[in-house]
Design a protein around this motif. Structure first.
Motif, PDB file in Angstrom:
ATOM      1  N   ALA A 116       0.836  -1.202   0.000  1.00 12.18           N
ATOM      2  CA  ALA A 116       0.000   0.000   0.000  1.00 12.18           C
ATOM      3  C   ALA A 116       0.865   1.244   0.000  1.00 12.18           C
ATOM      4  N   ARG A 117       0.379   2.271  -0.676  1.00 11.57           N
ATOM      5  CA  ARG A 117       1.095   3.547  -0.686  1.00 11.57           C
ATOM      6  C   ARG A 117       1.062   4.202   0.686  1.00 11.57           C
ATOM      7  N   GLU A 118      -0.033   3.994   1.393  1.00 17.12           N
ATOM      8  CA  GLU A 118      -0.175   4.567   2.727  1.00 17.12           C
ATOM      9  C   GLU A 118      -0.521   3.440   3.701  1.00 17.12           C
ATOM     10  N   PRO A 119       0.116   3.394   4.876  1.00 21.25           N
ATOM     11  CA  PRO A 119      -0.147   2.316   5.832  1.00 21.25           C
ATOM     12  C   PRO A 119      -1.614   2.157   6.202  1.00 21.25           C
ATOM     13  N   ARG A 120      -2.395   3.264   6.198  1.00 25.12           N
ATOM     14  CA  ARG A 120      -3.797   3.159   6.600  1.00 25.12           C
ATOM     15  C   ARG A 120      -4.603   2.310   5.624  1.00 25.12           C
ATOM     16  N   ARG A 122      -3.772  -0.559   4.593  1.00 24.60           N
ATOM     17  CA  ARG A 122      -3.612  -1.978   4.900  1.00 24.60           C
ATOM     18  C   ARG A 122      -4.881  -2.549   5.528  1.00 24.60           C
ATOM     19  N   ALA A 123      -5.463  -1.817   6.456  1.00 25.28           N
ATOM     20  CA  ALA A 123      -6.692  -2.298   7.097  1.00 25.28           C
ATOM     21  C   ALA A 123      -7.834  -2.384   6.093  1.00 25.28           C
ATOM     22  N   VAL A 124      -7.855  -1.471   5.130  1.00 22.29           N
ATOM     23  CA  VAL A 124      -8.898  -1.514   4.101  1.00 22.29           C
ATOM     24  C   VAL A 124      -8.734  -2.770   3.236  1.00 22.29           C
ATOM     25  N   LEU A 125      -7.498  -3.125   2.924  1.00 28.90           N
ATOM     26  CA  LEU A 125      -7.231  -4.365   2.190  1.00 28.90           C
ATOM     27  C   LEU A 125      -7.789  -5.568   2.941  1.00 28.90           C
ATOM     28  N   LEU A 126      -7.536  -5.618   4.234  1.00 34.87           N
ATOM     29  CA  LEU A 126      -7.989  -6.764   5.028  1.00 34.87           C
ATOM     30  C   LEU A 126      -9.512  -6.815   5.104  1.00 34.87           C
ATOM     31  N   GLN A 127     -10.165  -5.670   5.154  1.00 43.94           N
ATOM     32  CA  GLN A 127     -11.625  -5.648   5.110  1.00 43.94           C
ATOM     33  C   GLN A 127     -12.123  -6.186   3.771  1.00 43.94           C
ATOM     34  N   ALA A 128     -11.442  -5.825   2.703  1.00 39.60           N
ATOM     35  CA  ALA A 128     -11.841  -6.307   1.376  1.00 39.60           C
ATOM     36  C   ALA A 128     -11.708  -7.821   1.278  1.00 39.60           C
ATOM     37  N   ILE A 129     -10.682  -8.365   1.902  1.00 37.77           N
ATOM     38  CA  ILE A 129     -10.489  -9.826   1.865  1.00 37.77           C
ATOM     39  C   ILE A 129     -11.613 -10.536   2.601  1.00 37.77           C
TER      40      ILE A 129
END
Length: 380
Positions: A116-120, A122-129
């Motif tokens: 991710a370009r921004e660390p924040r 990362r949590a959005v990625l995990l929600q998408a999964i």
């Protein structure tokens, strides 16, 4: 910034420049070229359970975060073993497969997973999964061999598992192999010198070539060693000769071959990949049995290479307590796991906590066997 999650069924639908802009390039295994090579050259066979399902977050058509991922209908080639979990599901008449896995296939190497370009993000990625698992009825999601600094992105719903690998680190700024040996206890220093002497006295020499220096004969020989090792252990080799050639062509200075030669022929080899400050040993094989040949090809030549090239770490692969005596100390590896069924998740959480406790205890005990004169230095 709003972001839309999409499943990427083939990594080549994403421009390499966009994917590689999401990480610093120091880990070769998450590079677009490496992952695309697996997909293009017959390494991810359907019968072995690997279906690409990478997750991308897009701002309009711009990729802002991503994770390499696969839908799995078995646990082949993962190195974080969950067969007991699958058996528990089966005993209750439930299906553990398919599941989603965030990892690099066949590669138990720690590296960034939440790109991710921004660390924040990362949590959005995990929600998408988790959303993907819900939409497609997947039992669970797993993120294997991720970096320690990604721990904080996983919420309480994700369970952590720990394991141990053995890594060499130039912890005192050694300039050459003799300086490294001088830091060891006398017995360990003597044993390593004896092992290296056995190989020299057998008339074995070594040639180290990068991808752009290797001939096709070199690459074919290395693939032959890889096939032989897998045959000796009764395992199915997943990586193809075209994939090895692809690495040499697309990652020419990242690919490092250690080739052992005797009487004018190549008798053994080790395939490594080079990162920003780390050498990663991946595969080895030999057509002959000679005392000390495995240790020299897989460990000592790699340490020599790191010292010459200014690399500070050498990760020679999973498992192998025998590595401790040769200067490779136990380091923790980590993974996180989300299970959709709350009852199973509650049962497995205690199991993971106990496993982590035992793993940390084992690491502490193994560190007491450090071969260094100055005593053990831990690492997480």
């Amino acid at each position: 910034m709003s972001a839309t999650a999409r499943v990427i069924r083939a990594i080549d639908t994403i421009p390499a420049a966009q994917w590689d802009a999401l990480h610093d390039g120091s880990n070769p295994f998450v590079r677009h070229a490496f992952l695309a090579g697996l997909e293009h050259h017959g390494c991810l066979r359907p019968e072995w359970g690997w279906t690409p399902a990478h997750i991308g977050l897009f701002d309009d058509d711009e990729l802002v975060a991503a994770m390499p991922g696969y839908v799995k209908d078995n646990s082949h080639g993962e190195f974080v073993f969950d067969h007991a979990w699958a058996h528990a599901y089966a005993r209750h008449g439930r299906d553990y497969y398919p599941k989603w896995l965030g990892a690099v296939p066949y590669t138990p190497v720690t590296g960034p997973r939440l790109l991710a370009r921004e660390p924040r993000m990362r949590a959005v990625l995990l929600q998408a999964i988790r959303g993907l698992c819900g939409r497609h009825g997947l039992s669970s999601a797993h993120v294997n061999f991720h970096e320690p600094d990604e721990d904080s992105a996983f919420g309480e719903a994700w369970m952590q598992r720990l394991d141990v690998q053995y890594h060499w680190q130039n912890r005192d700024g050694w300039q050459d192999f003799d300086a490294f040996l001088d830091a060891l206890q006398r017995k360990r220093r003597k044993n390593i010198r004896a092992e290296r002497r056995q190989v020299r006295e057998a008339g074995v020499g070594f040639r180290i070539v990068h991808g752009d220096e290797a001939s096709d004969t070199d690459i074919a020989a290395m693939h032959g060693f890889y096939l032989q090792t897998f045959a000796e252990y009764g395992n199915s080799p997943a990586l193809t000769l075209p994939f090895f050639r692809h690495l040499a062509e697309t990652m020419p200075r990242r690919l490092v071959l250690v080739l052992a030669e005797h009487d004018g022929r190549t008798i053994a080899g080790a395939l490594c990949l080079r990162g920003g400050d780390t050498l990663y040993g991946r595969y080895w094989g030999s057509h002959v049995q000679l005392p000390g040949l495995h240790f020299e090809t897989c460990y000592y030549q790699g340490i020599d290479y790191c010292l010459r090239e200014g690399l500070t770490r050498f990760e020679p692969g999973a498992q192998g307590e025998h590595k401790i005596a040769r200067g490779f100390l136990p380091r923790l590896t980590r993974s996180h796991h989300w299970v959709a069924d709350p009852a199973f998740a509650d049962a497995l959480r205690g199991w993971c906590d106990e496993e982590a406790r035992r793993t940390r205890a084992w690491q502490a005990m193994a560190m007491q066997r450090s071969p260094f004169q100055s005593g053990p230095r831990g690492g997480g």
